[in-house]
Design an enzyme around this catalytic site. Structure first.
Site, PDB file in Angstrom:
ATOM      1  N   GLU A   1      71.641  65.071  91.742  1.00 44.11           N
ATOM      2  CA  GLU A   1      70.265  64.816  92.154  1.00 44.11           C
ATOM      3  C   GLU A   1      70.164  64.595  93.660  1.00 44.11           C
ATOM      4  O   GLU A   1      69.081  64.653  94.228  1.00 44.11           O
ATOM      5  CB  GLU A   1      69.712  63.589  91.414  1.00 44.11           C
ATOM      6  CG  GLU A   1      69.459  63.795  89.929  1.00 44.11           C
ATOM      7  CD  GLU A   1      68.250  64.668  89.655  1.00 44.11           C
ATOM      8  OE1 GLU A   1      67.309  64.665  90.474  1.00 44.11           O
ATOM      9  OE2 GLU A   1      68.243  65.354  88.613  1.00 44.11           O
TER      10      GLU A   1
ATOM     11  N   TYR B   1      65.649  58.189  92.558  1.00 41.42           N
ATOM     12  CA  TYR B   1      67.032  58.096  92.079  1.00 41.42           C
ATOM     13  C   TYR B   1      67.964  58.893  92.997  1.00 41.42           C
ATOM     14  O   TYR B   1      69.005  58.390  93.438  1.00 41.42           O
ATOM     15  CB  TYR B   1      67.129  58.612  90.646  1.00 41.42           C
ATOM     16  CG  TYR B   1      68.555  58.762  90.163  1.00 41.42           C
ATOM     17  CD1 TYR B   1      69.354  57.644  89.945  1.00 41.42           C
ATOM     18  CD2 TYR B   1      69.107  60.028  89.948  1.00 41.42           C
ATOM     19  CE1 TYR B   1      70.671  57.777  89.531  1.00 41.42           C
ATOM     20  CE2 TYR B   1      70.422  60.172  89.532  1.00 41.42           C
ATOM     21  CZ  TYR B   1      71.193  59.047  89.320  1.00 41.42           C
ATOM     22  OH  TYR B   1      72.500  59.181  88.919  1.00 41.42           O
TER      23      TYR B   1
ATOM     24  N   SER C   1      75.670  61.969  92.593  1.00 42.91           N
ATOM     25  CA  SER C   1      74.931  62.742  91.598  1.00 42.91           C
ATOM     26  C   SER C   1      74.434  64.059  92.178  1.00 42.91           C
ATOM     27  O   SER C   1      74.120  64.155  93.377  1.00 42.91           O
ATOM     28  CB  SER C   1      73.743  61.925  91.095  1.00 42.91           C
ATOM     29  OG  SER C   1      72.845  62.721  90.356  1.00 42.91           O
TER      30      SER C   1
END
Length: 328
Positions: A130, A152, A128
Protein backbone atom coordinates in the site's frame (compact mmCIF):
# COMPACT_ATOMS: atom_id res chain seq x y z
CA UNK A 1 23.34 -19.30 24.16
CA UNK A 2 19.89 -18.98 22.60
CA UNK A 3 19.07 -15.93 20.53
CA UNK A 4 16.27 -13.74 21.86
CA UNK A 5 13.61 -12.30 19.57
CA UNK A 6 10.77 -9.88 20.21
CA UNK A 7 7.68 -10.11 18.01
CA UNK A 8 5.04 -7.40 18.05
CA UNK A 9 1.69 -8.54 16.66
CA UNK A 10 2.49 -12.09 17.72
CA UNK A 11 -1.19 -13.03 17.98
CA UNK A 12 -1.88 -12.24 14.33
CA UNK A 13 -1.47 -14.36 11.24
CA UNK A 14 2.18 -13.48 10.54
CA UNK A 15 3.18 -13.19 14.18
CA UNK A 16 1.99 -16.67 15.03
CA UNK A 17 3.76 -18.28 12.06
CA UNK A 18 6.92 -16.29 12.81
CA UNK A 19 6.87 -17.38 16.45
CA UNK A 20 6.65 -21.01 15.32
CA UNK A 21 9.58 -20.54 12.95
CA UNK A 22 11.74 -18.87 15.59
CA UNK A 23 10.99 -21.61 18.13
CA UNK A 24 11.98 -24.22 15.56
CA UNK A 25 15.28 -22.39 15.14
CA UNK A 26 15.94 -22.41 18.88
CA UNK A 27 15.11 -18.81 19.77
CA UNK A 28 13.67 -17.51 23.02
CA UNK A 29 10.54 -15.75 21.79
CA UNK A 30 8.97 -12.74 23.50
CA UNK A 31 5.62 -11.44 22.28
CA UNK A 32 4.40 -7.89 22.85
CA UNK A 33 0.62 -7.80 23.25
CA UNK A 34 -2.15 -5.53 24.49
CA UNK A 35 -3.49 -6.18 27.96
CA UNK A 36 -6.87 -7.17 26.53
CA UNK A 37 -5.19 -10.14 24.86
CA UNK A 38 -4.21 -11.57 28.23
CA UNK A 39 -7.65 -10.87 29.64
CA UNK A 40 -9.45 -12.66 26.79
CA UNK A 41 -7.11 -15.48 25.86
CA UNK A 42 -9.82 -17.64 24.30
CA UNK A 43 -10.56 -15.11 21.56
CA UNK A 44 -7.36 -13.05 21.36
CA UNK A 45 -4.72 -15.78 21.54
CA UNK A 46 -6.33 -18.32 19.18
CA UNK A 47 -3.41 -18.39 16.75
CA UNK A 48 -0.78 -19.03 19.42
CA UNK A 49 -2.57 -21.17 22.00
CA UNK A 50 -0.64 -24.24 20.83
CA UNK A 51 2.70 -22.54 21.59
CA UNK A 52 1.74 -20.18 24.41
CA UNK A 53 3.65 -22.22 26.98
CA UNK A 54 6.82 -21.99 24.87
CA UNK A 55 6.89 -18.19 24.54
CA UNK A 56 6.85 -15.22 26.91
CA UNK A 57 4.08 -12.65 26.50
CA UNK A 58 4.55 -9.09 27.73
CA UNK A 59 2.08 -6.20 27.85
CA UNK A 60 3.45 -3.30 25.82
CA UNK A 61 1.10 -0.56 24.65
CA UNK A 62 1.21 2.82 22.94
CA UNK A 63 -0.21 4.58 25.95
CA UNK A 64 2.74 3.47 28.05
CA UNK A 65 5.98 3.77 26.04
CA UNK A 66 7.95 3.43 29.27
CA UNK A 67 6.87 -0.22 29.30
CA UNK A 68 8.76 -0.71 26.02
CA UNK A 69 11.91 0.85 27.45
CA UNK A 70 11.83 -1.41 30.50
CA UNK A 71 11.24 -4.53 28.40
CA UNK A 72 14.15 -3.80 26.07
CA UNK A 73 16.40 -3.13 29.07
CA UNK A 74 15.33 -6.43 30.62
CA UNK A 75 15.24 -8.73 27.57
CA UNK A 76 18.23 -7.36 25.59
CA UNK A 77 16.93 -8.98 22.38
CA UNK A 78 19.06 -9.99 19.41
CA UNK A 79 16.21 -9.40 16.97
CA UNK A 80 12.92 -7.47 16.96
CA UNK A 81 10.19 -8.10 14.39
CA UNK A 82 7.68 -5.26 14.27
CA UNK A 83 4.51 -6.74 12.76
CA UNK A 84 1.85 -5.04 14.89
CA UNK A 85 -0.19 -2.48 12.95
CA UNK A 86 -3.66 -1.23 12.22
CA UNK A 87 -3.77 -3.05 8.90
CA UNK A 88 -7.31 -2.49 7.68
CA UNK A 89 -7.51 0.18 4.97
CA UNK A 90 -10.14 2.66 6.14
CA UNK A 91 -11.11 6.19 5.24
CA UNK A 92 -13.07 7.34 8.30
CA UNK A 93 -11.58 10.18 10.35
CA UNK A 94 -11.59 8.34 13.68
CA UNK A 95 -9.91 5.32 12.13
CA UNK A 96 -7.30 7.51 10.45
CA UNK A 97 -6.21 9.01 13.78
CA UNK A 98 -5.93 5.55 15.32
CA UNK A 99 -4.01 4.18 12.32
CA UNK A 100 -1.49 7.03 12.35
CA UNK A 101 -0.94 6.70 16.10
CA UNK A 102 -0.50 2.96 16.20
CA UNK A 103 1.49 2.54 12.98
CA UNK A 104 3.84 5.51 13.33
CA UNK A 105 4.27 6.12 17.05
CA UNK A 106 4.71 2.45 17.96
CA UNK A 107 7.45 2.14 15.32
CA UNK A 108 9.23 5.21 16.71
CA UNK A 109 9.02 3.99 20.31
CA UNK A 110 10.52 0.64 19.32
CA UNK A 111 13.37 2.17 17.32
CA UNK A 112 14.14 4.69 20.06
CA UNK A 113 14.17 1.93 22.69
CA UNK A 114 16.56 -0.13 20.60
CA UNK A 115 18.83 2.86 19.97
CA UNK A 116 19.11 3.69 23.65
CA UNK A 117 19.05 0.30 25.34
CA UNK A 118 19.63 -2.51 22.80
CA UNK A 119 21.76 -1.08 19.95
CA UNK A 120 22.91 -4.60 19.05
CA UNK A 121 19.33 -5.64 18.26
CA UNK A 122 18.44 -6.19 14.61
CA UNK A 123 15.09 -4.61 13.70
CA UNK A 124 12.60 -5.75 11.06
CA UNK A 125 9.76 -3.49 9.92
CA UNK A 126 6.75 -4.90 8.09
CA UNK A 127 6.13 -2.55 5.20
CA UNK A 128 3.23 -2.87 2.77
CA UNK A 129 2.49 -2.74 -0.94
CA UNK A 130 0.00 0.00 0.00
CA UNK A 131 3.06 2.26 0.27
CA UNK A 132 3.24 2.19 -3.54
CA UNK A 133 -0.45 3.12 -3.85
CA UNK A 134 -1.02 4.69 -7.24
CA UNK A 135 2.16 3.21 -8.67
CA UNK A 136 3.69 4.54 -11.90
CA UNK A 137 4.23 1.05 -13.31
CA UNK A 138 3.84 -2.66 -12.64
CA UNK A 139 5.41 -4.78 -11.31
CA UNK A 140 6.93 -2.71 -8.51
CA UNK A 141 10.37 -3.25 -7.02
CA UNK A 142 12.62 -1.63 -4.40
CA UNK A 143 13.30 1.36 -6.66
CA UNK A 144 9.68 2.15 -7.52
CA UNK A 145 8.55 5.60 -6.29
CA UNK A 146 6.05 5.54 -3.42
CA UNK A 147 2.64 7.17 -3.85
CA UNK A 148 0.26 5.94 -1.10
CA UNK A 149 -3.48 6.55 -1.50
CA UNK A 150 -4.71 5.78 2.03
CA UNK A 151 -3.84 6.80 5.58
CA UNK A 152 -2.74 3.22 6.14
CA UNK A 153 -0.29 3.43 3.24
CA UNK A 154 0.90 6.85 4.41
CA UNK A 155 1.46 5.61 7.96
CA UNK A 156 3.40 2.60 6.72
CA UNK A 157 5.54 4.79 4.47
CA UNK A 158 6.27 7.14 7.38
CA UNK A 159 7.32 4.13 9.47
CA UNK A 160 9.53 2.94 6.61
CA UNK A 161 11.29 6.32 6.47
CA UNK A 162 11.81 6.19 10.24
CA UNK A 163 13.53 2.83 9.80
CA UNK A 164 15.80 4.21 7.08
CA UNK A 165 16.56 7.28 9.19
CA UNK A 166 17.59 5.25 12.26
CA UNK A 167 19.69 3.04 10.00
CA UNK A 168 21.57 5.95 8.39
CA UNK A 169 21.72 8.40 11.30
CA UNK A 170 22.43 6.02 14.17
CA UNK A 171 23.87 2.96 12.49
CA UNK A 172 21.13 0.61 13.66
CA UNK A 173 20.61 -2.68 11.89
CA UNK A 174 17.10 -1.80 10.72
CA UNK A 175 15.55 -3.44 7.66
CA UNK A 176 12.16 -3.51 5.99
CA UNK A 177 10.18 -6.02 4.01
CA UNK A 178 7.66 -4.49 1.61
CA UNK A 179 5.04 -7.23 1.73
CA UNK A 180 2.23 -7.78 -0.74
CA UNK A 181 -0.99 -9.59 0.23
CA UNK A 182 -0.36 -12.93 1.89
CA UNK A 183 -2.95 -15.38 3.12
CA UNK A 184 -3.49 -18.51 5.21
CA UNK A 185 -6.21 -20.10 7.35
CA UNK A 186 -5.13 -17.68 10.12
CA UNK A 187 -5.97 -14.58 8.06
CA UNK A 188 -8.12 -12.10 10.00
CA UNK A 189 -11.87 -12.38 9.45
CA UNK A 190 -12.07 -8.77 8.23
CA UNK A 191 -10.06 -9.55 5.08
CA UNK A 192 -11.86 -10.51 1.89
CA UNK A 193 -10.01 -13.80 1.41
CA UNK A 194 -11.03 -15.11 4.83
CA UNK A 195 -14.53 -13.72 4.32
CA UNK A 196 -14.83 -15.73 1.11
CA UNK A 197 -13.43 -18.96 2.56
CA UNK A 198 -15.68 -18.73 5.60
CA UNK A 199 -18.76 -18.00 3.48
CA UNK A 200 -18.07 -21.01 1.27
CA UNK A 201 -18.05 -23.28 4.31
CA UNK A 202 -21.19 -21.71 5.77
CA UNK A 203 -23.05 -21.96 2.45
CA UNK A 204 -21.93 -25.57 2.07
CA UNK A 205 -23.41 -26.33 5.49
CA UNK A 206 -26.63 -24.35 4.81
CA UNK A 207 -25.77 -21.71 7.41
CA UNK A 208 -25.63 -18.85 4.90
CA UNK A 209 -27.38 -18.18 1.61
CA UNK A 210 -25.40 -15.45 -0.16
CA UNK A 211 -21.99 -13.79 -0.19
CA UNK A 212 -21.85 -10.04 -0.82
CA UNK A 213 -18.67 -8.64 -2.37
CA UNK A 214 -17.43 -5.54 -4.18
CA UNK A 215 -15.35 -5.48 -7.35
CA UNK A 216 -14.73 -9.06 -8.47
CA UNK A 217 -12.26 -7.92 -11.12
CA UNK A 218 -9.86 -6.27 -8.65
CA UNK A 219 -6.39 -7.78 -9.02
CA UNK A 220 -4.13 -8.75 -6.10
CA UNK A 221 -0.67 -10.25 -5.69
CA UNK A 222 -1.42 -13.06 -3.23
CA UNK A 223 1.21 -15.15 -1.45
CA UNK A 224 1.40 -17.57 1.48
CA UNK A 225 1.98 -16.22 4.99
CA UNK A 226 4.42 -18.94 6.22
CA UNK A 227 6.58 -18.23 3.17
CA UNK A 228 6.58 -14.51 3.93
CA UNK A 229 7.59 -14.88 7.59
CA UNK A 230 10.50 -17.03 6.40
CA UNK A 231 11.49 -14.01 4.29
CA UNK A 232 11.34 -11.78 7.38
CA UNK A 233 13.77 -14.02 9.21
CA UNK A 234 16.09 -14.26 6.20
CA UNK A 235 16.17 -10.46 5.89
CA UNK A 236 17.69 -10.16 9.38
CA UNK A 237 20.34 -12.83 8.83
CA UNK A 238 22.45 -11.03 6.22
CA UNK A 239 25.51 -8.98 7.15
CA UNK A 240 24.14 -5.53 6.33
CA UNK A 241 20.59 -4.14 6.72
CA UNK A 242 18.58 -3.74 3.53
CA UNK A 243 15.03 -3.53 2.21
CA UNK A 244 13.26 -6.15 0.09
CA UNK A 245 10.00 -6.51 -1.81
CA UNK A 246 8.31 -9.77 -0.78
CA UNK A 247 5.71 -10.86 -3.33
CA UNK A 248 4.57 -13.70 -5.55
CA UNK A 249 5.18 -11.74 -8.75
CA UNK A 250 1.79 -12.68 -10.19
CA UNK A 251 -1.74 -11.38 -9.82
CA UNK A 252 -5.18 -12.95 -9.67
CA UNK A 253 -8.61 -11.36 -9.49
CA UNK A 254 -11.07 -11.61 -6.63
CA UNK A 255 -13.23 -13.51 -9.11
CA UNK A 256 -10.41 -16.07 -9.52
CA UNK A 257 -10.27 -16.51 -5.76
CA UNK A 258 -14.05 -16.84 -5.48
CA UNK A 259 -14.31 -19.30 -8.36
CA UNK A 260 -11.60 -21.55 -6.92
CA UNK A 261 -12.92 -21.32 -3.36
CA UNK A 262 -16.44 -22.39 -4.30
CA UNK A 263 -15.18 -25.09 -6.65
CA UNK A 264 -13.18 -26.72 -3.84
CA UNK A 265 -16.50 -27.13 -2.01
CA UNK A 266 -18.26 -28.44 -5.13
CA UNK A 267 -20.28 -25.23 -5.60
CA UNK A 268 -20.84 -22.72 -8.42
CA UNK A 269 -20.07 -19.22 -7.12
CA UNK A 270 -22.46 -17.60 -9.62
CA UNK A 271 -25.41 -18.98 -7.67
CA UNK A 272 -24.37 -17.36 -4.39
CA UNK A 273 -22.22 -14.26 -4.96
CA UNK A 274 -23.98 -10.88 -5.04
CA UNK A 275 -22.45 -7.46 -5.69
CA UNK A 276 -22.86 -4.81 -2.99
CA UNK A 277 -22.06 -1.33 -4.32
CA UNK A 278 -21.17 -0.18 -0.79
CA UNK A 279 -18.18 -2.53 -0.87
CA UNK A 280 -16.76 -1.13 -4.10
CA UNK A 281 -13.37 0.58 -3.77
CA UNK A 282 -11.63 2.79 -6.27
CA UNK A 283 -9.70 0.50 -8.60
CA UNK A 284 -5.99 0.95 -9.23
CA UNK A 285 -5.02 2.42 -12.60
CA UNK A 286 -1.84 0.33 -12.29
CA UNK A 287 -2.05 -3.11 -10.69
CA UNK A 288 -0.09 -3.63 -7.48
CA UNK A 289 2.15 -6.57 -8.28
CA UNK A 290 5.55 -7.06 -6.69
CA UNK A 291 8.83 -8.03 -8.32
CA UNK A 292 10.59 -10.38 -5.84
CA UNK A 293 13.74 -10.88 -7.93
CA UNK A 294 16.02 -9.13 -5.42
CA UNK A 295 15.09 -11.32 -2.45
CA UNK A 296 15.07 -14.41 -4.65
CA UNK A 297 18.55 -13.67 -5.98
CA UNK A 298 20.26 -12.30 -2.89
CA UNK A 299 18.62 -14.40 -0.15
CA UNK A 300 17.56 -17.43 -2.19
CA UNK A 301 13.99 -16.97 -0.94
CA UNK A 302 11.44 -19.30 -2.49
CA UNK A 303 7.68 -19.78 -2.35
CA UNK A 304 6.34 -23.16 -1.24
CA UNK A 305 2.67 -22.67 -2.17
CA UNK A 306 1.04 -21.17 -5.23
CA UNK A 307 -2.31 -19.43 -5.51
CA UNK A 308 -4.63 -22.45 -5.98
CA UNK A 309 -2.99 -24.31 -3.08
CA UNK A 310 -3.43 -21.30 -0.77
CA UNK A 311 -7.12 -20.98 -1.63
CA UNK A 312 -7.66 -24.70 -1.16
CA UNK A 313 -5.99 -24.73 2.27
CA UNK A 314 -8.11 -21.81 3.47
CA UNK A 315 -11.38 -23.36 2.27
CA UNK A 316 -10.61 -26.83 3.64
CA UNK A 317 -9.71 -25.29 6.99
CA UNK A 318 -13.06 -23.49 7.17
CA UNK A 319 -14.98 -26.59 6.08
CA UNK A 320 -13.22 -28.64 8.75
CA UNK A 321 -14.36 -26.23 11.48
CA UNK A 322 -18.02 -26.80 10.67
CA UNK A 323 -17.62 -30.54 10.15
CA UNK A 324 -15.92 -30.81 13.54
CA UNK A 325 -18.72 -28.82 15.14
CA UNK A 326 -21.34 -31.12 13.65
CA UNK A 327 -19.73 -34.19 15.22
CA UNK A 328 -19.42 -32.73 18.69
Amino acid sequence: MKKKAIVTGITGQDGSYLAELLLEKGYEVYGFVKRVSLEDTRNKLTNIMHIVDSITLNVATLDNPLSLVKLFQKIQPDECYHLAASSFVSYSFDDEISILNSNLLYTHYLLASIKEFSPQCRFYFAGSSEMFGDAPYSPQDEKTPFNPRSIYGISKLAGYHLVRNFRKQYGLYASAGILYNHESPRRGSEFVTRKIASAVARIKHSLQEDLYLGNLDAQRDWGYSPDYVKAMWQILQIDSPDDFVVASGETHSVRDFVDLAFSFAGLDYKKYVKIDDRLLRQSESVVLCGNPSKIQTQLNWKRTKKFPEIVEEMVLSELKKYETAEHK
